[in-house]
Design a protein around this motif. Structure first.
Motif, PDB file in Angstrom:
ATOM      1  N   VAL A 164       0.842  -1.211   0.000  1.00 14.66           N
ATOM      2  CA  VAL A 164       0.000   0.000   0.000  1.00 14.66           C
ATOM      3  C   VAL A 164       0.871   1.252   0.000  1.00 14.66           C
ATOM      4  O   VAL A 164       0.637   2.195  -0.771  1.00 14.66           O
ATOM      5  N   LEU A 165       1.908   1.247   0.849  1.00 12.83           N
ATOM      6  CA  LEU A 165       2.790   2.419   0.909  1.00 12.83           C
ATOM      7  C   LEU A 165       3.551   2.607  -0.410  1.00 12.83           C
ATOM      8  O   LEU A 165       3.699   3.730  -0.892  1.00 12.83           O
ATOM      9  N   GLY A 166       4.015   1.502  -0.976  1.00 15.38           N
ATOM     10  CA  GLY A 166       4.763   1.578  -2.233  1.00 15.38           C
ATOM     11  C   GLY A 166       3.923   2.161  -3.349  1.00 15.38           C
ATOM     12  O   GLY A 166       4.361   3.042  -4.081  1.00 15.38           O
ATOM     13  N   ARG A 167       2.686   1.672  -3.462  1.00 15.84           N
ATOM     14  CA  ARG A 167       1.783   2.204  -4.503  1.00 15.84           C
ATOM     15  C   ARG A 167       1.528   3.687  -4.262  1.00 15.84           C
ATOM     16  O   ARG A 167       1.605   4.509  -5.179  1.00 15.84           O
ATOM     17  N   THR A 168       1.198   4.009  -3.026  1.00  8.70           N
ATOM     18  CA  THR A 168       0.864   5.401  -2.721  1.00  8.70           C
ATOM     19  C   THR A 168       2.056   6.303  -3.014  1.00  8.70           C
ATOM     20  O   THR A 168       1.917   7.359  -3.656  1.00  8.70           O
ATOM     21  N   LEU A 169       3.225   5.872  -2.575  1.00  7.04           N
ATOM     22  CA  LEU A 169       4.430   6.684  -2.790  1.00  7.04           C
ATOM     23  C   LEU A 169       4.730   6.828  -4.287  1.00  7.04           C
ATOM     24  O   LEU A 169       5.018   7.925  -4.771  1.00  7.04           O
ATOM     25  N   GLY A 170       4.645   5.721  -5.014  1.00  6.51           N
ATOM     26  CA  GLY A 170       4.954   5.755  -6.444  1.00  6.51           C
ATOM     27  C   GLY A 170       4.044   6.711  -7.193  1.00  6.51           C
ATOM     28  O   GLY A 170       4.505   7.571  -7.948  1.00  6.51           O
ATOM     29  N   THR A 457      -4.677  10.175  -4.155  1.00  8.81           N
ATOM     30  CA  THR A 457      -3.876   8.967  -4.370  1.00  8.81           C
ATOM     31  C   THR A 457      -4.124   7.952  -3.262  1.00  8.81           C
ATOM     32  O   THR A 457      -4.397   6.771  -3.527  1.00  8.81           O
ATOM     33  N   ALA A 458      -4.023   8.413  -2.029  1.00  2.00           N
ATOM     34  CA  ALA A 458      -4.192   7.482  -0.898  1.00  2.00           C
ATOM     35  C   ALA A 458      -5.607   6.901  -0.888  1.00  2.00           C
ATOM     36  O   ALA A 458      -5.803   5.710  -0.623  1.00  2.00           O
TER      37      ALA A 458
END
Lengths: 605, 314
Positions: A164-170, A457-458
């Motif tokens: 989840v963090l990776g997608r959000t950050l990307g 995004t989140a």
């Protein structure tokens, strides 16, 4: 610029805000836990369901602890590569097309072209960046689940929180790059669009008894300026269409006439730092009044004082020091006019401004002003100013010695023309305490767009953890839409519960439908028959969950600060800090919710 | 050479707890619809122990529950009842994945990455430092024979190449347990043989392999033990040689016998009351024939392949 509520200091705002956030997040978590338990109880029975939910919560919390930066970055990189593969740069091309053809639709002769261009650019940037973020975030994980590529990821030692963090950050990084490029292009567009010069011919300048000489500039972009030039050859093209120009005499032409140089527009791209006061009213008899006059069934933000009476609007400014204002008080004001007769529309309405010491009641002499619609009028009050003694005599005093008491001073506004009204709001009068950089202010406004993009995004990633792409997109948009109207929904619910139809006339959805079908005006009270009561009760029941949910949903418009930039006001640091904290709160909540949702689902079927 | 199979299954020694890599107890899976109603029972209660260093095959027709079992072991789906332990940890515990390599049925990879990027990405998911990622990627790309195609996006790969990069990603962490879902699916005979050689090589390096397949020959060739599933239910479990042994039949194989010697042996068998005696040349498998032809063609380009010799030893 409309400023309905005072911007609180961040230090005093954050404490209660964190407590409210914790309470809301806790309540939402408990509600989610109960829903999960109920859903599981159908299949496994209450005890096994409780055990599953308990273990799920523990696993989710363990998952959230200490994610690996390397794995998060790997997944973020993947999201970036995927975005590029999905031709995210098309958004840039679309923005370029918008900029190319914007000139066809934006009227350079508008009353305030700076506001028009800035508002348009920031609005278009905000829309495009948020839409791209929404689409990328909503479709990515579902696409991985559909292609089953997610199976090769979750069978590695990857925690759900890292996904989840990776997608959000990307996607946030992709959105950030897009925003940076659009903001830069938008900046260039604004600067180029507002930039212009006028010509001033000697034939258009005449000697004036008041000033050295005065005249009119050439017509450019649908406007001219009145020009005043002093004896030394320096002058100004007075404010029109939200800006002014510097004028100077550069020499003498062959025919003996003077040559003039008119500079670029001034005051169109600026960032005023206002010091605002608190507003109170006096009624037409000069007695304190709770509010001004309402001139009709319109928005109550601005209230009116009657001309030719003792009615006054009084601002009390605090923290006035000679160190901050060494030369005097630069007062700026936006005064609306309500005319009961048109009169000479081009002249404006006359009024006065007086300073008053709140402790000694000593007043300055009345300073004349002319209120014109759609402009910010300014009045510089010098350090040495005449005061009116009890005897009626005038005495020149030092502003800070006689009229300012403990840093406080009152500014009285009165309308001189009978049967005409001045409309004012608290934020409409301010002292220009300083000047910020417009470029920095523009960047701060882009930061507001960035906050919105992060929330989108989140939110999109959260919904994509358990919904298919199109449904996740719709759910995200619906949530943002409800968030946009959360204050209206709260007011509507209160109106339903208390029966106070003045809050929101027309009732809830069922009552509104009934009124539409029966063509009943929203101002008419319905007879309290049992059917009407049942209808109102059903409305209340429908609105209750919406009211609860709306409190949790983000409102992107509150994160936006483009009004400040377009209006030429510096975005206060306190507001920006509060928006940053709000964004962080929403993103954290959506990431946590996304982790639990993804943890609870089977990624293969 | 004469081989003789004897009746009676060899009973495997009961494994010690440390030897058991995968353990399922009463593991079952029922798929439900949106309303929680049972839609399909994919796996009925299953008890399995898979031991360290063996190649374990899950065998069964389509829909038997093989892939469901693998997904349950990997934590991709959740059991309806029972539990699955991998390395002594629940299947949903992601830390167990540090020691697992998984090749899904269709090599579900990110098609917009090339081979190097793919292995680098999966290496990062194991938190490997850059140098180690680079070293392992190099070795694996070479091992699966994709050196020349390392910079091509996976979308341009053939089925066999995709399968090979899939194997490489499954081995990026040098796993102790390799789980292969239909490993030979979509491969040509050479690819199939290479895959089977790889599986045997993994075993020789001390790895444990679990594979599922509906291709009986593949399972027979490489597996030490198999479980046969049908309609979600375990039907057979044991060592391949024990399960395939046909009791009551004795087989002789020999080379260099003349027809007269064969006739003598037949007479001896009849004398001892043997029934249904068959004498003839054994058949090779089509796979062996094909591989022989390919090898011969590569060794003698432009010439017609020689017919494989009969009676060669395997």
């Amino acid at each position: 610029m409309v400023l309905e509520e005072e911007i609180p200091r961040f230090a005093s705002w954050i404490g209660p805000a964190v407590l409210r956030y914790a309470a809301t997040a806790g309540a939402a978590a408990v509600a989610a836990g109960l829903c999960a338990w109920l859903a599981q109880a159908v299949a496994y029975g209450p005890l096994a369901s409780g055990d599953r939910v308990y273990r799920g919560i523990l696993a989710g919390l363990a998952d959230l602890a200490l994610p690996s930066p390397r794995r998060v970055w790997a997944l973020a990189r993947l999201a970036i590569q995927e975005s590029l593969r999905r031709n995210v740069l098309v958004a840039l091309a679309l923005f370029a097309v918008i900029l190319t053809f914007a000139g066809w639709f934006l009227d350079p002769a508008s009353v305030d072209p700076g506001r028009l261009y800035i508002g348009f650019i920031l609005g278009a940037t905000n829309f495009l960046v948020c839409m791209v973020a929404l689409v990328l975030a909503a479709f990515s994980l579902p696409a991985d689940v559909k292609s089953k590529a997610i199976q090769t990821v979750v069978t590695k030692p990857v925690r759900t929180s890292e996904i989840v963090l990776g997608r959000t950050l990307g996607f946030a990084l992709v959105g950030t790059c897009l925003l940076a490029l659009m903001a830069f292009a938008g900046w260039a567009f604004i600067v180029r669009s507002v930039s212009h010069v006028h010509a001033l011919e000697d034939a258009d300048v005449f000697a004036s008894p008041q000033a050295g000489s005065e005249g009119r500039t050439s017509l450019v972009r649908g406007h001219r300026h009145r020009v005043v030039v002093d004896g030394s050859g320096n002058g100004v093209a007075e404010t029109a269409h939200g800006h002014r120009h510097a004028v100077s005499v550069t020499g003498t032409a062959g025919d003996g006439g003077r040559r003039y140089a008119v500079g670029g527009p001034l005051g169109i791209l600026e960032a005023r730092r206002p010091l605002r006061g608190s507003l109170r009213f006096l009624d037409r008899e000069g007695r304190p009044a709770a509010k001004g006059i309402s001139v009709g069934n319109e928005w109550a933000y601005r209230q009116y004082i009657e001309g030719g009476t003792a009615g006054a609007a009084i601002w009390t400014f605090d923290g006035i020091t000679p160190e901050e204002f060494p030369n005097g008080l630069p007062l700026e004001m936006i005064i609306r006019v309500f005319r009961t007769y048109i009169g000479r529309i081009e002249e404006g309405i006359h009024g006065t401004i007086q300073l008053r010491n709140p402790t000694t009641s000593l007043r300055s002499e009345s300073l004349p002003i002319v209120a014109r619609e759609h402009t910010i009028d300014s009045l510089f009050i010098p350090r040495r100013i005449n005061t009116v003694l009890a005897s009626g005599e005038l005495r020149e005093v030092d502003l800070f010695a006689e009229l300012v008491s403990d840093g406080r001073v009152e500014v009285w506004l009165q309308c001189l023309e009978p049967a005409q009204y001045f409309g004012v709001a608290q934020a409409d009068f301010y002292l220009r305490a300083g000047e910020g950089s417009f470029a920095l202010n523009y960047a701060k406004s882009c930061l507001g767009i960035w906050f919105s993009m992060l929330v989108c995004t989140a939110l999109g990633v959260m919904f994509s953890t358990f919904l298919s792409g199109p449904v996740a997109l719709l759910a995200t948009m619906a949530m943002l839409l409800v968030g946009q109207f959360r204050e209206f929904i709260a007011r509507l619910f209160t109106s339903q519960v208390t029966g106070d139809s003045s809050l929101v006339p027309g009732g809830g959805p069922i009552e509104s439908l009934y009124r539409i079908v029966t063509q009943t005006s929203i101002t008419l009270e319905l007879d309290p028959t049992p059917a009407v009561q049942a209808m109102k009760t059903a409305d209340t029941l429908l609105l209750a969950p919406l009211r609860l949910a709306a409190g949790l949903f983000p409102s992107l418009s509150t994160l936006g600060t483009s009004d400040f930039v377009a209006g030429g006001f510096d975005i206060p640091a306190n507001l920006l800090a509060a928006h940053a904290a709000e964004t962080l709160g929403y993103v954290a909540a959506f990431v946590v919710a996304g982790v639990f949702c993804l943890k609870a689902r089977e990624v293969a079927s | 050479m004469i081989q003789q199979a004897t009746n009676g299954a060899a009973t495997a020694a009961r494994p010690s707890p440390g030897d058991v890599i995968v353990e399922t107890r009463n593991l079952s899976k029922v798929y439900r619809d949106f309303w929680g109603r049972s839609k399909k029972t994919a796996l009925k209660p299953l008890d399995l122990d898979i031991r360290r260093g063996e190649i374990f095959g899950l065998l069964g027709p389509n829909g038997a529950g093989k892939t469901t079992t693998l997904k349950l072991l990997l934590g991709l789906i959740f059991p309806t009842s029972g539990e699955a332990l991998v390395f002594g940890k629940p299947a949903t515990d992601v830390s167990k994945n540090e020691r697992i390599g998984y090749l899904p049925e269709e090599s579900y990879l990110y098609k917009f990455l090339d081979a190097e990027e793919t292995l680098d990405f999966y290496g990062r998911l194991f938190d490997m430092p850059p140098e180690e990622r680079r070293r392992r990627s190099e070795a694996l790309i070479e091992m699966v024979g994709l050196t020349r195609d390392r910079k091509r996006q996976l979308r341009e790969y053939s089925k066999g190449m995709t399968r090979r990069i899939g194997v490489a990603q499954a081995l990026i962490n040098d796993p102790e347990l390799v789980i292969l879902d239909e490993p030979t699916s979509g491969l040509d005979p050479i690819g199939t043989r290479e895959m089977k050689d790889l599986i045997i090589d993994l075993k020789s390096r001390g790895k444990t392999v679990i594979m599922c397949s509906h291709l009986l020959a593949d399972v027979e060739d490489v597996c030490d033990r198999i479980a046969v599933l049908h309609l979600g239910e375990l039907k057979e479990l044991g060592r391949v040689e024990d399960l395939l042994r046909v009791t009551g039949v004795t087989q002789f194989r020999a080379t260099g016998l003349s027809p007269a010697a064969v006739a003598d042996i037949e007479r001896v068998l009849e004398k001892h009351g043997a029934a249904d005696v068959e004498v003839g040349n054994p058949r090779t498998t089509l796979e062996d024939l094909f591989l022989e032809v390919v090898r011969d063609t590569e060794a003698r380009p432009g010439r017609r392949a020689r017919r494989p010799e009969t009676g060669r030893s395997e």
